[in-house]
Motif scaffolding. Structure first.
Motif, short mmCIF file in Angstrom:
data_model
loop_
_atom_site.label_atom_id
_atom_site.label_comp_id
_atom_site.label_asym_id
_atom_site.label_seq_id
_atom_site.Cartn_x
_atom_site.Cartn_y
_atom_site.Cartn_z
N LYS A 1 -0.32 3.53 -4.93
CA LYS A 1 -1.36 3.67 -5.95
C LYS A 1 -1.35 5.08 -6.54
O LYS A 1 -2.28 5.45 -7.26
CB LYS A 1 -2.74 3.38 -5.34
N SER A 2 -0.34 5.87 -6.26
CA SER A 2 -0.26 7.25 -6.75
C SER A 2 -0.21 7.27 -8.28
O SER A 2 0.38 6.38 -8.90
CB SER A 2 0.99 7.95 -6.21
N ASP B 1 0.82 -1.21 0.00
CA ASP B 1 0.00 0.00 0.00
C ASP B 1 0.86 1.26 0.00
O ASP B 1 0.49 2.27 -0.61
CB ASP B 1 -0.91 0.00 1.24
N ASP C 1 2.16 6.75 -1.42
CA ASP C 1 1.10 5.79 -1.70
C ASP C 1 1.47 5.06 -2.99
O ASP C 1 1.71 5.69 -4.02
CB ASP C 1 -0.22 6.55 -1.87
#
Length: 415
Positions: free
Chosen positions: A202-203, A176, A200
């Motif tokens: 997921k950026s 994550d 992050d």
């Protein structure tokens, strides 16, 4: 060295045993026993999900990240109590593999360099296994020499714009968040121009590509950054002091890895005791017994080196660079043992048979994956330098680029 528990430690050990006996996922016990050398594949379900369930149960019971303060999801235990927990958790500790980097390396860095708001937000879910972290250090041209990295970050208002590539990032595909060290100033010597951030995974602009290994696994990843925007509030430490922050991570990495690298000795010993060759039982062969004796001696040395660390922890001392010894010896043993096991199997060692017993088939996987244990967390050469310079006090390596601005270091040919 003192091998005996103090009365307080004995009481704590008893409490740990009682809780594990009442709460451990015993339905996974037989599979975990067969899942050797950190390569876990369970028929009972998804490994990551089962690992998270066990970690969450530990967190609810107050047994996650024991040495961390209670307000951050830990127990506030002493270092020796953490060791006792690891000893008693036994095979169930294998379910903790996805959290090793985050809890053993990233968490201590956050605790040292992050502000209170960041600690309160990120440490508890890290401890409970709700969020997984990875470590973004190595690059194609900066592996053993991490300070030679080229991923760059440029300031843009209150943000930093990151471009570049990382490689060999364990667990990036299911993480994550990640710790990221980048170059923020190419005009100073390489160790002085680095800064550390967390981001992050997921950026926007982050691309993760799993690396297919010869063993069939994909534990490592390439990670690409294209104009990734990271707020300055996610910086750890001062600008240009990323190397000092990285050293905190690496010291914890040496401890986490050095004290837990598998050697393969229990597996090869059991195998040789049960294997029948054309000349009779393998254990009756002098050459086999000689090999086993050598590895038994090394295993004993590792055991007592670990005991020294445990004794130091019991006295409230902090282990030093001697933990590099464990990784160096265990990593080479693992590869030697894997190769020897396949030699014993002969032609059958190259076959893949779904009906083949796990004890024989595991050595095929071991020989393919074992080289990574001599690279991950620092190559053998790096470990030898650390031991030579920081344990034995020998003169340091000559480093001709130590005081040269990074952008003046030649990248091709000779200067």
């Amino acid at each position: 060295m003192n091998f005996d528990d103090t009365p307080q430690e004995a009481k704590f050990r008893s409490e740990v045993r009682s809780w594990i006996a009442a709460n451990a996922p015993k339905e996974l016990e037989s599979e975990l026993k067969e899942a050797s050398l950190g390569r876990i594949k369970l028929k009972s379900g998804d490994v990551l999900q089962l690992s998270k369930e066990w970690q969450k149960k530990k967190a609810k019971g107050g047994w996650a990240c024991l040495q961390w303060p209670k307000e951050y999801g830990g127990r506030g235990s002493t270092p020796i109590e953490r060791v006792i927990w690891q000893q008693e958790e036994g095979i169930y500790n294998k379910l903790g593999a996805p959290f090793l980097i985050g809890q053993g390396m990233c968490g201590p860095v956050l605790m040292t360099y992050a502000n209170d708001d960041v600690k309160k937000r990120y440490l508890p879910p890290l401890a409970s296994g709700d969020e997984i972290w990875c470590q973004l250090f190595s690059e194609p041209s900066a592996g053993s020499d991490v300070a030679g990295l080229r991923t760059r970050a440029e300031k843009d208002g209150n943000d930093w714009i990151v471009n570049g590539q990382k490689i060999w990032t364990s667990g990036a595909h299911y993480s994550d968040y990640g710790l990221l060290v980048v170059r923020t100033d190419p005009n100073v010597p390489k160790h002085q121009g680095l800064s550390m951030f967390f981001l992050d995974m997921k950026s926007p602009g982050v691309e993760i590509r799993p690396i297919k290994q010869a063993s069939g696994a994909s534990e490592f990843n390439e990670v690409y950054f294209t104009n990734v925007r990271i707020p300055d509030k996610q910086r750890l430490g001062n600008v240009g002091e990323g190397w000092n922050v990285a050293l905190t991570t690496l010291m914890n990495e040496r401890y986490a890895i050095g004290s837990g690298v598998a050697t393969g000795f229990p597996e090869i010993f059991d195998y040789c005791n049960s294997l029948m060759t054309e000349d009779g039982p393998a254990i009756d062969d002098r050459a086999v017994r000689s090999k086993l004796a050598t590895w038994a001696t090394r295993t004993s040395g590792l055991k007592y080196t670990t005991y020294r660390t445990i004794s130091a922890l019991s006295r409230g001392e902090r282990p030093g660079p001697e933990n590099s010894i464990g990784k160096l010896v265990a990593g080479s043993m693992l590869q030697e043992i894997a190769t020897f096991a396949l030699d014993l199997q002969g032609a059958a060692g190259v076959l893949v048979d779904n009906d083949q017993k796990e004890v024989a088939g595991q050595f095929q996987k071991m020989v393919l994956s074992s080289p990574s244990s001599r690279i991950a967390g620092g190559t053998d050469e790096v470990m030898r330098n650390i031991i030579a310079e920081r344990v034995l006090g020998l003169p340091g390596d000559i480093r001709v680029d130590k005081d040269v601005p990074f952008n003046k270091i030649p990248t091709k040919g000779r200067a």
